[in-house]
Enzyme design. Structure first.
Site, PDB file in Angstrom:
ATOM      1  N   CYS A 233      47.786  45.592  38.748  1.00  0.00           N
ATOM      2  CA  CYS A 233      46.658  45.692  37.648  1.00  0.00           C
ATOM      3  C   CYS A 233      47.102  46.358  36.470  1.00  0.00           C
ATOM      4  O   CYS A 233      47.186  45.806  35.358  1.00  0.00           O
ATOM      5  CB  CYS A 233      45.865  47.116  38.245  1.00  0.00           C
ATOM      6  SG  CYS A 233      44.353  47.723  37.266  1.00  0.00           S
TER       7      CYS A 233
ATOM      8  N   LYS B 197      43.742  43.107  28.923  1.00  0.00           N
ATOM      9  CA  LYS B 197      42.844  43.812  28.191  1.00  0.00           C
ATOM     10  C   LYS B 197      43.457  44.295  26.702  1.00  0.00           C
ATOM     11  O   LYS B 197      42.811  44.141  25.639  1.00  0.00           O
ATOM     12  CB  LYS B 197      42.166  44.845  28.789  1.00  0.00           C
ATOM     13  CG  LYS B 197      40.902  44.708  29.638  1.00  0.00           C
ATOM     14  CD  LYS B 197      41.189  44.127  30.994  1.00  0.00           C
ATOM     15  CE  LYS B 197      40.731  42.544  31.003  1.00  0.00           C
ATOM     16  NZ  LYS B 197      40.928  42.276  32.518  1.00  0.00           N
TER      17      LYS B 197
ATOM     18  N   GLY C  26      40.838  26.300  36.458  1.00  0.00           N
ATOM     19  CA  GLY C  26      40.136  27.220  37.299  1.00  0.00           C
ATOM     20  C   GLY C  26      39.362  27.978  36.248  1.00  0.00           C
ATOM     21  O   GLY C  26      39.885  28.620  35.414  1.00  0.00           O
ATOM     22  N   ALA C  27      37.811  27.956  36.525  1.00  0.00           N
ATOM     23  CA  ALA C  27      37.048  28.802  35.624  1.00  0.00           C
ATOM     24  C   ALA C  27      36.519  30.058  36.142  1.00  0.00           C
ATOM     25  O   ALA C  27      35.357  30.480  35.974  1.00  0.00           O
ATOM     26  CB  ALA C  27      35.870  28.011  35.175  1.00  0.00           C
ATOM     27  N   GLY C  28      37.554  30.729  36.729  1.00  0.00           N
ATOM     28  CA  GLY C  28      37.193  31.868  37.215  1.00  0.00           C
ATOM     29  C   GLY C  28      37.389  32.901  35.989  1.00  0.00           C
ATOM     30  O   GLY C  28      37.606  32.702  34.913  1.00  0.00           O
TER      31      GLY C  28
ATOM     32  N   LEU D 108      39.188  32.361  32.303  1.00  0.00           N
ATOM     33  CA  LEU D 108      38.251  32.445  31.150  1.00  0.00           C
ATOM     34  C   LEU D 108      38.695  33.501  30.134  1.00  0.00           C
ATOM     35  O   LEU D 108      38.675  33.503  28.855  1.00  0.00           O
ATOM     36  CB  LEU D 108      36.833  32.680  31.595  1.00  0.00           C
ATOM     37  CG  LEU D 108      36.187  31.679  32.182  1.00  0.00           C
ATOM     38  CD1 LEU D 108      34.685  31.650  32.565  1.00  0.00           C
ATOM     39  CD2 LEU D 108      36.441  30.327  31.671  1.00  0.00           C
TER      40      LEU D 108
ATOM     41  N   HIS E 233      18.244  55.492  20.754  1.00  0.00           N
ATOM     42  CA  HIS E 233      18.118  54.393  19.756  1.00  0.00           C
ATOM     43  C   HIS E 233      18.938  54.509  18.728  1.00  0.00           C
ATOM     44  O   HIS E 233      18.964  55.806  18.116  1.00  0.00           O
ATOM     45  CB  HIS E 233      16.489  54.280  19.360  1.00  0.00           C
ATOM     46  CG  HIS E 233      16.202  53.345  18.208  1.00  0.00           C
ATOM     47  ND1 HIS E 233      16.218  51.974  18.601  1.00  0.00           N
ATOM     48  CD2 HIS E 233      16.102  53.642  16.787  1.00  0.00           C
ATOM     49  CE1 HIS E 233      16.017  51.364  17.433  1.00  0.00           C
ATOM     50  NE2 HIS E 233      15.828  52.354  16.292  1.00  0.00           N
TER      51      HIS E 233
HETATM   52  P1  FAD Z   1      48.388  45.544  43.744  1.00  0.00           P
HETATM   53  O1  FAD Z   1      47.770  46.062  42.369  1.00  0.00           O
HETATM   54  O2  FAD Z   1      48.511  44.007  43.885  1.00  0.00           O
HETATM   55  O3  FAD Z   1      49.505  46.214  43.938  1.00  0.00           O
HETATM   56  C1  FAD Z   1      50.332  45.941  45.265  1.00  0.00           C
HETATM   57  C2  FAD Z   1      51.861  46.687  45.016  1.00  0.00           C
HETATM   58  O4  FAD Z   1      52.349  46.725  46.255  1.00  0.00           O
HETATM   59  C3  FAD Z   1      52.591  45.706  44.017  1.00  0.00           C
HETATM   60  O5  FAD Z   1      53.051  46.684  42.930  1.00  0.00           O
HETATM   61  C4  FAD Z   1      53.608  45.252  44.698  1.00  0.00           C
HETATM   62  O6  FAD Z   1      54.927  45.281  43.937  1.00  0.00           O
HETATM   63  C5  FAD Z   1      53.761  46.473  45.970  1.00  0.00           C
HETATM   64  N1  FAD Z   1      54.370  45.670  47.306  1.00  0.00           N
HETATM   65  C6  FAD Z   1      54.118  44.725  47.929  1.00  0.00           C
HETATM   66  N2  FAD Z   1      54.835  44.570  48.969  1.00  0.00           N
HETATM   67  C7  FAD Z   1      55.520  45.686  49.012  1.00  0.00           C
HETATM   68  C8  FAD Z   1      56.487  46.129  49.952  1.00  0.00           C
HETATM   69  N3  FAD Z   1      57.023  45.261  51.033  1.00  0.00           N
HETATM   70  N4  FAD Z   1      57.186  47.280  49.594  1.00  0.00           N
HETATM   71  C9  FAD Z   1      56.889  47.883  48.502  1.00  0.00           C
HETATM   72  N5  FAD Z   1      55.966  47.585  47.769  1.00  0.00           N
HETATM   73  C10 FAD Z   1      55.276  46.467  47.826  1.00  0.00           C
HETATM   74  N6  FAD Z   1      40.643  43.527  38.369  1.00  0.00           N
HETATM   75  C11 FAD Z   1      39.673  44.478  37.952  1.00  0.00           C
HETATM   76  O7  FAD Z   1      39.280  45.263  38.594  1.00  0.00           O
HETATM   77  N7  FAD Z   1      39.582  44.416  36.449  1.00  0.00           N
HETATM   78  C12 FAD Z   1      40.241  43.562  35.602  1.00  0.00           C
HETATM   79  O8  FAD Z   1      40.161  43.502  34.485  1.00  0.00           O
HETATM   80  C13 FAD Z   1      41.413  42.649  36.278  1.00  0.00           C
HETATM   81  N8  FAD Z   1      41.994  42.111  35.568  1.00  0.00           N
HETATM   82  C14 FAD Z   1      43.001  41.230  35.886  1.00  0.00           C
HETATM   83  C15 FAD Z   1      43.777  40.307  35.514  1.00  0.00           C
HETATM   84  C16 FAD Z   1      44.785  39.662  35.834  1.00  0.00           C
HETATM   85  C17 FAD Z   1      45.580  38.809  35.020  1.00  0.00           C
HETATM   86  C18 FAD Z   1      44.960  39.842  37.176  1.00  0.00           C
HETATM   87  C19 FAD Z   1      46.207  39.045  37.770  1.00  0.00           C
HETATM   88  C20 FAD Z   1      44.551  40.495  37.991  1.00  0.00           C
HETATM   89  C21 FAD Z   1      43.233  41.388  37.372  1.00  0.00           C
HETATM   90  N9  FAD Z   1      42.644  42.044  38.429  1.00  0.00           N
HETATM   91  C22 FAD Z   1      41.440  42.779  37.633  1.00  0.00           C
HETATM   92  C23 FAD Z   1      42.598  42.248  39.779  1.00  0.00           C
HETATM   93  C24 FAD Z   1      43.592  43.431  40.031  1.00  0.00           C
HETATM   94  O9  FAD Z   1      44.780  43.641  39.397  1.00  0.00           O
HETATM   95  C25 FAD Z   1      43.564  43.771  41.353  1.00  0.00           C
HETATM   96  O10 FAD Z   1      42.562  43.462  42.256  1.00  0.00           O
HETATM   97  C26 FAD Z   1      44.221  45.143  41.837  1.00  0.00           C
HETATM   98  O11 FAD Z   1      45.408  45.051  41.127  1.00  0.00           O
HETATM   99  C27 FAD Z   1      44.466  45.242  43.252  1.00  0.00           C
HETATM  100  O12 FAD Z   1      45.086  46.253  43.640  1.00  0.00           O
HETATM  101  P2  FAD Z   1      45.933  46.537  45.081  1.00  0.00           P
HETATM  102  O13 FAD Z   1      46.456  48.026  44.910  1.00  0.00           O
HETATM  103  O14 FAD Z   1      45.035  46.385  46.060  1.00  0.00           O
HETATM  104  O15 FAD Z   1      47.344  45.845  44.909  1.00  0.00           O
END
Ligand code: FAD
Length: 468
Positions: free
Chosen positions: A41, A50, A181-183, A187, A447
């Site tokens: 994120c 963003k 991909g149009a997700g 977009l 308003h």
């Molecule tokens: P992540 O954020 O993926 O974090 C997991 C972390 O675990 C990573 O830093 C990784 O390095 C670490 N890790 C993995 N394995 C290990 C290990 N073995 N040892 C140590 N560390 C490890 N979501 C929204 O809600 N709004 C948005 O606007 C939005 N925009 C996005 C735009 C893009 C381009 C992308 C790719 C995603 C977007 N998302 C958005 C989705 C959002 O980023 C994810 O849903 C969110 O980051 C998930 O959080 P998480 O904590 O589950 O995992």
């Protein structure tokens, strides 16, 4: 090295879980293998995208919107390195913010790759080359998130065939960009480059954009993007993507329903076909943590995996891959581990597409209500009839409120329009409290605001909007 809780991964799920657990008095360690905290994120997802969406939106406004407001800035010049520097500074200040928060809450950070070697034991191979450390914890949380998914046979080089990570770091504006991909991600990032001058074509397997969102919203939004210059080829299956050195990439596709193939050439191809749970190197099979057929860690309603003492949250488990879903699960799990009653209401998780206009939704779509056989009433109000929208030239879009036909309880709200991502939260709060469309309609709205369209849509459920 003994803790109440060890969290692996410091994305929105992991770092929030760690902070909440520390607030509740637990001794917490976090393990992160990326050089910085904040996960997908903050580093390569929500935040950098963003920053670029905002900057590119202003560029587009300066070029095409300002004149109508009596501001003549001539032809704006793009300084892409400066725009990218803004994005990088934004990311840096956000990830540094997490360092500060972890420190403030006395959470011990370990930068390195974590592996669960036994229940209660995490081995960390430290990034600084100092070798392996073994941490012991009463509970372990897997918050390792997700990684880019691709299609079979398509190789991402992050230069001409890019994932979202490459698409937020291009060093020049491609003349032509094909988005597969149009997700949401396709977009949003397609919008960034379209505004900066790329001709964007979106290929999508399904016969619609934004799968999972309300069908009427998706249809109207598609038209708005087409007006912005997007071309859509829906119901198409991509069969190959062939980069040719520094030349254009050839994308071959054919109708999903069968039929002859076509090709399209593009300077850059963005593969935005989704994300997959990330569990590489965690040692899950060795300790017996079960995953489902899509690779997601299996949990019960309290985020417990199949191995006692090991829990999982965020993108790595079932549910929408959204930062705020991961955060709320982090809070709920920390509270459960501290003996409280943490809970996430999965029926009220907003979803936002940060394009212009934005698309935002909470609750059920019309398609879902129909499929569930729930009788509902719908109220709609267009921004063309909203005074503030007229004043700011943001009249594209509408608000739709869906309420239970028998009880009037609001079951879903769907918005296309400027600022929809903020507007949606009054609906979310209302729905958390089980509110009705009448509650929304009787609430005094300032308003002139875009929010008045939400109130009017609620009035329209009872067929009595004032301003249309
Ligand atoms: P992540 O954020 O993926 O974090 C997991 C972390 O675990 C990573 O830093 C990784 O390095 C670490 N890790 C993995 N394995 C290990 C290990 N073995 N040892 C140590 N560390 C490890 N979501 C929204 O809600 N709004 C948005 O606007 C939005 N925009 C996005 C735009 C893009 C381009 C992308 C790719 C995603 C977007 N998302 C958005 C989705 C959002 O980023 C994810 O849903 C969110 O980051 C998930 O959080 P998480 O904590 O589950 O995992």
């Amino acid at each position: 090295m003994s803790y109440d809780l060890i969290v692996i991964g410091t994305g929105p799920g992991g770092y929030v879980c760690a902070i909440r657990a520390a607030q509740l008095g637990l001794k917490v360690a976090v393990v992160e293998k990326r050089g910085t905290h904040g996960g997908t994120c903050l580093n390569v997802g929500c935040i950098p995208s963003k920053a670029l969406l905002h900057a590119s939106e202003l560029f587009e406004e300066a070029a095409h919107g300002f004149k109508k407001l009596g501001i003549d800035v001539g032809t704006p010049r793009l300084d892409l390195p400066a725009m990218m520097a803004h994005k990088d500074t934004t990311v840096k200040s956000n990830v540094q913010g997490i360092d500060f928060l972890l420190k403030k809450n006395k959470v011990d950070p370990f930068l390195g790759a974590g592996k669960i070697v036994a229940p209660g034991k995490v081995e960390v191979t430290m990034n600084d080359g100092s070798g392996a450390k073994v941490l012991e914890g009463k509970a372990i949380v897997i918050a390792t998130g997700s990684d880019v998914a691709t299609l079979p046979g398509i190789e991402i080089d992050e230069k001409t065939v890019v994932s979202s990570t490459g698409a937020i770091a291009l060093d020049k504006v491609p003349d032509t960009l094909v988005v597969i991909g149009a997700g949401v991600i396709g977009l949003e990032l397609g919008s960034v480059w379209a505004r900066l001058g790329a001709k964007v074509t979106v290929l999508e397997y399904l016969d619609r954009i934004l799968p999972g969102m309300d069908g009427e919203v998706a249809k109207q939004f598609q038209r708005m993007l087409e007006k912005q210059g997007f071309a859509f080829k829906l119901g198409q299956k991509v069969t190959s993507v062939a980069p040719a050195g520094n030349g254009p990439v050839t994308v071959t596709f054919e109708p999903a329903a069968g039929g002859g193939g076509e090709t399209i050439a593009a300077d850059v191809v963005l593969v935005a076909v989704g994300r997959k749970p990330y569990t590489d190197g965690l040692g899950l099979d060795e300790v017996g943590v079960a995953r489902d057929n899509r690779g997601r860690v299996v949990t019960d309603a309290h985020y417990a995996t199949t191995v006692p003492g090991i829990y999982a949250i965020g993108d790595v488990i079932v549910g929408p891959m959204l930062a705020h879903k991961a955060e709320d699960e982090g809070v709920a799990l920390a509270e459960i581990l501290a003996g409280q009653h943490g809970h996430v209401n999965y029926g009220v998780i907003p979803g936002v597409v940060y394009t212009m206009p934005e698309v935002a939704a909470v609750g059920q779509t019309e398609e879902e209500l129909k499929a569930a056989g729930i009788a509902y009433r719908s109220g709609k109000f267009p921004f063309t009839a909203n005074g503030r929208a007229k004043a700011t030239l943001h009249t594209d879009g509408f608000v739709k409120v869906l309420a239970d036909a028998a009880t009037d309880r609001v079951l879903g709200v769907h918005i296309v329009g400027a600022g929809a991502g903020d507007l949606i939260h009054e609906a979310a709060v209302l729905m958390e409290f089980g509110g009705s469309s009448e509650d929304l309609a009787r609430t005094c709205h300032a308003h002139p605001t875009m929010s008045e369209a939400v109130k009017e849509a609620a009035l329209a459920v009872d067929k009595r909007p004032i301003h249309i």
